[in-house]
Design a protein around this motif. Structure first.
Motif, PDB file in Angstrom:
ATOM      1  N   ALA A  54       0.830  -1.213   0.000  1.00  5.15           N
ATOM      2  CA  ALA A  54       0.000   0.000   0.000  1.00  5.15           C
ATOM      3  C   ALA A  54       0.861   1.259   0.000  1.00  5.15           C
ATOM      4  CB  ALA A  54      -0.935  -0.010   1.211  1.00  5.15           C
ATOM      5  N   ARG A  55       1.918   1.266   0.837  1.00  9.00           N
ATOM      6  CA  ARG A  55       2.808   2.429   0.867  1.00  9.00           C
ATOM      7  C   ARG A  55       3.569   2.567  -0.462  1.00  9.00           C
ATOM      8  NH1 ARG A  55       0.086   1.982   4.561  1.00  9.00           N
ATOM      9  NH2 ARG A  55      -1.087   3.249   3.066  1.00  9.00           N
ATOM     10  N   LEU A  56       3.922   1.426  -1.062  1.00 13.36           N
ATOM     11  CA  LEU A  56       4.608   1.452  -2.355  1.00 13.36           C
ATOM     12  C   LEU A  56       3.715   2.084  -3.414  1.00 13.36           C
ATOM     13  CD1 LEU A  56       7.149   0.472  -3.968  1.00 13.36           C
ATOM     14  CD2 LEU A  56       5.864  -1.619  -4.459  1.00 13.36           C
ATOM     15  N   GLY A  57       2.440   1.722  -3.382  1.00 14.03           N
ATOM     16  CA  GLY A  57       1.495   2.306  -4.331  1.00 14.03           C
ATOM     17  C   GLY A  57       1.397   3.801  -4.186  1.00 14.03           C
ATOM     18  N   GLU A  58       1.430   4.281  -2.948  1.00 13.90           N
ATOM     19  CA  GLU A  58       1.378   5.724  -2.719  1.00 13.90           C
ATOM     20  C   GLU A  58       2.620   6.423  -3.281  1.00 13.90           C
ATOM     21  OE1 GLU A  58       0.937   6.331   1.428  1.00 13.90           O
ATOM     22  OE2 GLU A  58      -1.122   5.558   1.528  1.00 13.90           O
ATOM     23  N   CYS A  59       3.788   5.810  -3.063  1.00 15.61           N
ATOM     24  CA  CYS A  59       5.033   6.433  -3.517  1.00 15.61           C
ATOM     25  C   CYS A  59       5.095   6.519  -5.040  1.00 15.61           C
ATOM     26  CB  CYS A  59       6.231   5.643  -2.987  1.00 15.61           C
ATOM     27  SG  CYS A  59       6.426   5.708  -1.199  1.00 15.61           S
ATOM     28  N   PHE A  60       4.620   5.486  -5.718  1.00 16.25           N
ATOM     29  CA  PHE A  60       4.703   5.442  -7.181  1.00 16.25           C
ATOM     30  C   PHE A  60       3.415   5.919  -7.845  1.00 16.25           C
ATOM     31  CE2 PHE A  60       8.293   2.801  -6.230  1.00 16.25           C
ATOM     32  CZ  PHE A  60       9.148   2.899  -7.330  1.00 16.25           C
ATOM     33  N   ASN A  61       2.455   6.338  -7.014  1.00 10.38           N
ATOM     34  CA  ASN A  61       1.156   6.756  -7.542  1.00 10.38           C
ATOM     35  C   ASN A  61       0.515   5.650  -8.372  1.00 10.38           C
ATOM     36  OD1 ASN A  61      -0.998   8.537  -7.844  1.00 10.38           O
ATOM     37  ND2 ASN A  61      -0.168   9.393  -9.739  1.00 10.38           N
ATOM     38  N   LEU A  62       0.617   4.421  -7.847  1.00  5.78           N
ATOM     39  CA  LEU A  62       0.069   3.251  -8.529  1.00  5.78           C
ATOM     40  C   LEU A  62      -1.160   2.757  -7.771  1.00  5.78           C
ATOM     41  CD1 LEU A  62       3.183   1.059  -9.435  1.00  5.78           C
ATOM     42  CD2 LEU A  62       1.582   2.082 -11.036  1.00  5.78           C
ATOM     43  N   PRO A  63      -2.334   2.699  -8.407  1.00 11.56           N
ATOM     44  CA  PRO A  63      -3.495   2.092  -7.762  1.00 11.56           C
ATOM     45  C   PRO A  63      -3.234   0.612  -7.488  1.00 11.56           C
ATOM     46  CG  PRO A  63      -4.125   3.333  -9.724  1.00 11.56           C
ATOM     47  CD  PRO A  63      -2.641   3.217  -9.749  1.00 11.56           C
ATOM     48  N   ILE A  64      -3.748   0.112  -6.381  1.00 19.12           N
ATOM     49  CA  ILE A  64      -3.522  -1.271  -5.975  1.00 19.12           C
ATOM     50  C   ILE A  64      -4.846  -2.025  -5.963  1.00 19.12           C
ATOM     51  CG2 ILE A  64      -2.491  -2.795  -4.265  1.00 19.12           C
ATOM     52  CD1 ILE A  64      -0.498  -0.850  -5.338  1.00 19.12           C
ATOM     53  N   THR A  75     -14.483 -11.694   2.793  1.00 19.16           N
ATOM     54  CA  THR A  75     -15.327 -11.164   3.874  1.00 19.16           C
ATOM     55  C   THR A  75     -15.367  -9.649   3.814  1.00 19.16           C
ATOM     56  OG1 THR A  75     -13.504 -10.966   5.457  1.00 19.16           O
ATOM     57  CG2 THR A  75     -14.634 -13.103   5.340  1.00 19.16           C
ATOM     58  N   ALA A  76     -16.459  -9.081   4.354  1.00 17.18           N
ATOM     59  CA  ALA A  76     -16.602  -7.623   4.376  1.00 17.18           C
ATOM     60  C   ALA A  76     -15.517  -6.986   5.229  1.00 17.18           C
ATOM     61  CB  ALA A  76     -17.987  -7.259   4.906  1.00 17.18           C
ATOM     62  N   GLU A  77     -15.098  -7.673   6.308  1.00 19.80           N
ATOM     63  CA  GLU A  77     -14.064  -7.124   7.180  1.00 19.80           C
ATOM     64  C   GLU A  77     -12.734  -6.977   6.411  1.00 19.80           C
ATOM     65  OE1 GLU A  77     -17.276  -8.840   9.442  1.00 19.80           O
ATOM     66  OE2 GLU A  77     -15.968  -9.677   7.872  1.00 19.80           O
ATOM     67  N   THR A  78     -12.397  -7.993   5.618  1.00 17.25           N
ATOM     68  CA  THR A  78     -11.165  -7.916   4.822  1.00 17.25           C
ATOM     69  C   THR A  78     -11.241  -6.770   3.821  1.00 17.25           C
ATOM     70  OG1 THR A  78     -10.786 -10.309   5.037  1.00 17.25           O
ATOM     71  CG2 THR A  78      -9.652  -9.175   3.246  1.00 17.25           C
ATOM     72  N   GLY A  79     -12.399  -6.642   3.156  1.00 19.88           N
ATOM     73  CA  GLY A  79     -12.570  -5.565   2.192  1.00 19.88           C
ATOM     74  C   GLY A  79     -12.426  -4.192   2.823  1.00 19.88           C
ATOM     75  N   GLU A  80     -13.002  -4.014   4.013  1.00 15.40           N
ATOM     76  CA  GLU A  80     -12.928  -2.724   4.696  1.00 15.40           C
ATOM     77  C   GLU A  80     -11.498  -2.433   5.143  1.00 15.40           C
ATOM     78  OE1 GLU A  80     -13.595   0.863   6.333  1.00 15.40           O
ATOM     79  OE2 GLU A  80     -14.873  -0.281   4.976  1.00 15.40           O
ATOM     80  N   ARG A  81     -10.810  -3.443   5.607  1.00 11.99           N
ATOM     81  CA  ARG A  81      -9.429  -3.247   6.064  1.00 11.99           C
ATOM     82  C   ARG A  81      -8.531  -2.832   4.891  1.00 11.99           C
ATOM     83  NH1 ARG A  81      -6.038  -7.779   9.542  1.00 11.99           N
ATOM     84  NH2 ARG A  81      -4.132  -6.538   9.861  1.00 11.99           N
ATOM     85  N   LEU A  82      -8.736  -3.469   3.748  1.00  7.08           N
ATOM     86  CA  LEU A  82      -7.938  -3.131   2.563  1.00  7.08           C
ATOM     87  C   LEU A  82      -8.257  -1.721   2.071  1.00  7.08           C
ATOM     88  CD1 LEU A  82      -8.190  -6.559   0.703  1.00  7.08           C
ATOM     89  CD2 LEU A  82      -6.094  -5.551   1.620  1.00  7.08           C
ATOM     90  N   ARG A  83      -9.541  -1.355   2.151  1.00  6.83           N
ATOM     91  CA  ARG A  83      -9.919   0.002   1.735  1.00  6.83           C
ATOM     92  C   ARG A  83      -9.240   1.045   2.622  1.00  6.83           C
ATOM     93  NH1 ARG A  83     -12.385   4.068   3.287  1.00  6.83           N
ATOM     94  NH2 ARG A  83     -12.908   3.042   5.260  1.00  6.83           N
ATOM     95  N   ALA A  84      -9.189   0.764   3.914  1.00  6.58           N
ATOM     96  CA  ALA A  84      -8.562   1.702   4.844  1.00  6.58           C
ATOM     97  C   ALA A  84      -7.062   1.840   4.598  1.00  6.58           C
ATOM     98  CB  ALA A  84      -8.817   1.239   6.282  1.00  6.58           C
ATOM     99  N   LEU A  85      -6.451   0.779   4.082  1.00  5.48           N
ATOM    100  CA  LEU A  85      -5.021   0.821   3.794  1.00  5.48           C
ATOM    101  C   LEU A  85      -4.707   1.574   2.502  1.00  5.48           C
ATOM    102  CD1 LEU A  85      -3.961  -2.826   4.752  1.00  5.48           C
ATOM    103  CD2 LEU A  85      -3.282  -0.702   5.912  1.00  5.48           C
ATOM    104  N   GLY A  86      -5.717   1.829   1.690  1.00  3.24           N
ATOM    105  CA  GLY A  86      -5.485   2.576   0.460  1.00  3.24           C
ATOM    106  C   GLY A  86      -5.656   1.778  -0.812  1.00  3.24           C
ATOM    107  N   TYR A  87      -6.118   0.541  -0.686  1.00  4.11           N
ATOM    108  CA  TYR A  87      -6.365  -0.263  -1.884  1.00  4.11           C
ATOM    109  C   TYR A  87      -7.603   0.282  -2.601  1.00  4.11           C
ATOM    110  CZ  TYR A  87      -2.828  -3.647  -0.546  1.00  4.11           C
ATOM    111  OH  TYR A  87      -1.628  -4.242  -0.242  1.00  4.11           O
ATOM    112  N   THR A  88      -7.494   0.413  -3.926  1.00  2.00           N
ATOM    113  CA  THR A  88      -8.573   1.076  -4.670  1.00  2.00           C
ATOM    114  C   THR A  88      -9.583   0.109  -5.257  1.00  2.00           C
ATOM    115  OG1 THR A  88      -7.234   1.057  -6.685  1.00  2.00           O
ATOM    116  CG2 THR A  88      -7.061   3.004  -5.257  1.00  2.00           C
ATOM    117  N   ARG A  89      -9.151  -1.070  -5.650  1.00  3.50           N
ATOM    118  CA  ARG A  89     -10.063  -2.052  -6.237  1.00  3.50           C
ATOM    119  C   ARG A  89      -9.959  -3.372  -5.504  1.00  3.50           C
ATOM    120  NH1 ARG A  89     -10.287  -2.077 -12.860  1.00  3.50           N
ATOM    121  NH2 ARG A  89     -10.446   0.171 -13.205  1.00  3.50           N
ATOM    122  N   GLY A  90     -11.038  -4.140  -5.584  1.00  4.93           N
ATOM    123  CA  GLY A  90     -11.040  -5.469  -4.987  1.00  4.93           C
ATOM    124  C   GLY A  90     -11.891  -6.411  -5.805  1.00  4.93           C
TER     125      GLY A  90
END
Length: 535
Positions: free
Chosen positions: A464-474, A481-496
């Motif tokens: 997630a931090r790498l994506g931010e540095c390179f401006n790359l969507p992840i 599970t919904a919990e996994t999806g929410e956790r990934l969204r909070a980390l900055g992942y754009t698609r799932g």
């Protein structure tokens, strides 16, 4: 060892004139024996009585001597010619039996010598082992360093195998990068064979130094034994070949023994290959579409295209037919068939919906791949900007320069690039930059173990931090599970994508879904000259 075949190396009989010379010489010798005594006696008497010798008798004697000397000389010349011809024939036979590059036997000679060794094993109450040795990824050596280096590797490989094999072994080159070696062993001690195989694999695992390079290669080995259901040398070769395929399928750089189960599996693979060829031609393998969701809004952003093969006997799993397609070289035809169907189906979908297509590492060995993809896009009038091409990390390393060239050509036409399965291979930051990827997909294994493996959670944060540095969507794959999806969204992942959102769906079911959501549109205006080639 004689091959028993007609190779034009037989010794030619002397010509007819030499037979006549031989007959004359023999006659002269007989005449000399008959007349020499009398002629010499008369010459002696004439000398004692001071009478002249019989001139004609002496001429006949001298003529006999001359004929004998001429015949003896011609016999020596003929013997020399026959010896030279015999040596030439032996050399011709040797060349016909040998591989010109490595000096070991060729495939035809292996069949003959191997059959002789096979019979000898039974006569001596022993077993015969046949090893088939394949150099892993040999094509990459030719592609990267040239055929001269590849030839040098083959010569070194043949020399190393010769040193490792036991005395009396028969070694042959049977393919561009494959060798076969047969030898006898005590049937009660198969570990003897395994020690030879292990030494071979260990040797090939060490860098080969040639042409000023240290080349890292490996070898896969298949072994068959004559006392395990192989009634002939041909059956032994088929068994070793089946075992070789098993070793390569298991990951290469290893060996496998042949058994009857392998033979049944090989027959099943051959049947599957035949069915697969027909299925590709009939377009029985069709695209299914897995939804890709915007993790921030929950909206549909696009689909990943997956190949599915539904038969009257049920669905054939991709894990079953895709490896067969790659091994047999059918993966390109399969991929383009599924791509074409998917593009045709998605032409009138909402313009904001993308299609993601995976490319096999085998396809990235085709220098014309980019042109072929653009040609299909043009023919079916599907916008390149809606296509995302996914490649795995490991695919980049087979031939990085060629892969970069292909991906750059696609990007120049507006196709977006995705690095798939990130974290499972060895991609570096330099590779991310060099290939100019537009998106990164995290390896499914990290997402599925997010809640149970702390190390994987650290990796997900790092990506997630790498994506931010390179401006790359992840993109995260395998969300259940919904919990996994929410956790990934909070980390900055754009698609799932994953089972949480939907199972992959057929063309018809996907179309119904889009119609319900109002995401179908009228086809755009016709493009003039749809078959125009695009660089």
């Amino acid at each position: 060892m004689g091959s028993g075949h007609d190779d034009g190396s037989e010794v030619t009989l002397p010509p007819r004139q030499d037979l006549w010379i031989g007959a004359i010489t023999v006659t002269a010798i007989v005449l000399f024996v008959c007349t020499a005594g009398a002629a010499l006696s008369l010459a002696f008497d004439a000398h004692r009585s001071d009478r002249p010798a019989d001139r004609w008798l002496m001429i006949a004697l001298l003529l006999n001597v001359a004929l004998i000397l001429f015949g003896w000389r011609r016999h020596r010349e003929l013997s020399s010619e026959v010896a030279a011809h015999t040596r030439a024939g032996d050399r011709a036979h040797h060349l016909a039996a040998r591989d010109p590059l490595t000096g070991v036997l060729n495939r035809r000679s292996l069949t003959e010598e191997g059959a002789t060794l096979f019979v000898g094993a039974r006569r001596r109450h022993k077993a015969m082992a046949l090893m088939m040795i394949d150099i892993d990824h040999f094509k990459a050596i030719n592609d990267r360093h040239g055929h001269a280096t590849g030839d040098a590797v083959l010569r070194l490989a043949a020399a190393e195998i010769t040193r490792i094999m036991p005395s009396g072994a028969v070694l042959a080159r049977i393919g561009s990068d494959a060798f076969a070696c047969g030898f006898l062993f005590d049937s009660g001690h198969p570990a003897t064979v395994e020690r030879v195989v292990e030494r071979t694999i260990s040797k090939f695992a060490q860098p080969f130094k040639c042409e000023g390079l240290a080349l890292a290669i490996s070898a896969s080995v298949g072994i068959a034994r004559s006392d395990n259901g192989c009634a002939s040398f041909e059956a032994l070769m088929r068994g070793a070949d089946s075992a070789l395929h098993a070793a390569k399928h298991a990951g290469r750089n290893r060996y496998a023994w042949f058994d009857q189960a392998l033979e049944r599996e090989e027959a099943a693979r051959a049947l599957l290959e035949t069915r697969l060829r027909g299925a590709i031609a009939r377009q029985d393998i069709v695209p299914y579409f897995e939804q890709q969701i915007d993790l921030a809004t929950g909206g549909l952003r696009g689909f990943e295209v997956l190949a599915r093969w539904d038969t009257p006997d049920g669905m054939v799993a991709p894990a079953v037919f895709l490896p067969v397609a790659e091994r047999t070289g059918l993966i390109g035809d399969l991929s383009f068939s599924v791509m074409r169907q998917a593009f045709l189906a998605a032409r009138d979908w909402d313009a904001g919906l993308t299609l993601s297509v995976n490319l096999s590492p085998c396809q990235l060995q085709d220098a014309w791949l980019a042109q072929k993809i653009i040609k299909v896009l043009t023919e079916v009038r599907f916008p390149p900007g809606r296509l995302e091409i996914e490649v795995t990390e490991t695919a980049l390393f087979d031939n990085l320069a060629l892969a970069q060239s292909i991906l750059a050509s696609l990007k120049n036409q507006g196709v977006r690039l995705v690095l798939d399965d990130f974290g499972s291979g060895f991609a570096s930051l330099a590779h991310l930059h060099a290939a100019a990827f537009d998106r990164v997909k995290l390896s499914r294994s990290f997402v599925t173990a997010l809640d149970t493996t702390p190390d994987h959670a650290v990796m997900i944060n790092a990506v997630a931090r790498l994506g931010e540095c390179f401006n790359l969507p992840i993109t995260a794959v395998g969300i259940e599970t919904a919990e996994t999806g929410e956790r990934l969204r909070a980390l900055g992942y754009t698609r799932g994508q994953g089972q949480l959102y939907a199972q992959p769906a057929s063309i018809a079911n996907t179309r119904r879904l889009l119609a319900q959501r109002g995401l179908l549109r009228q086809p755009g205006p016709t493009i003039a000259n749809p078959h125009r080639a695009i660089g």
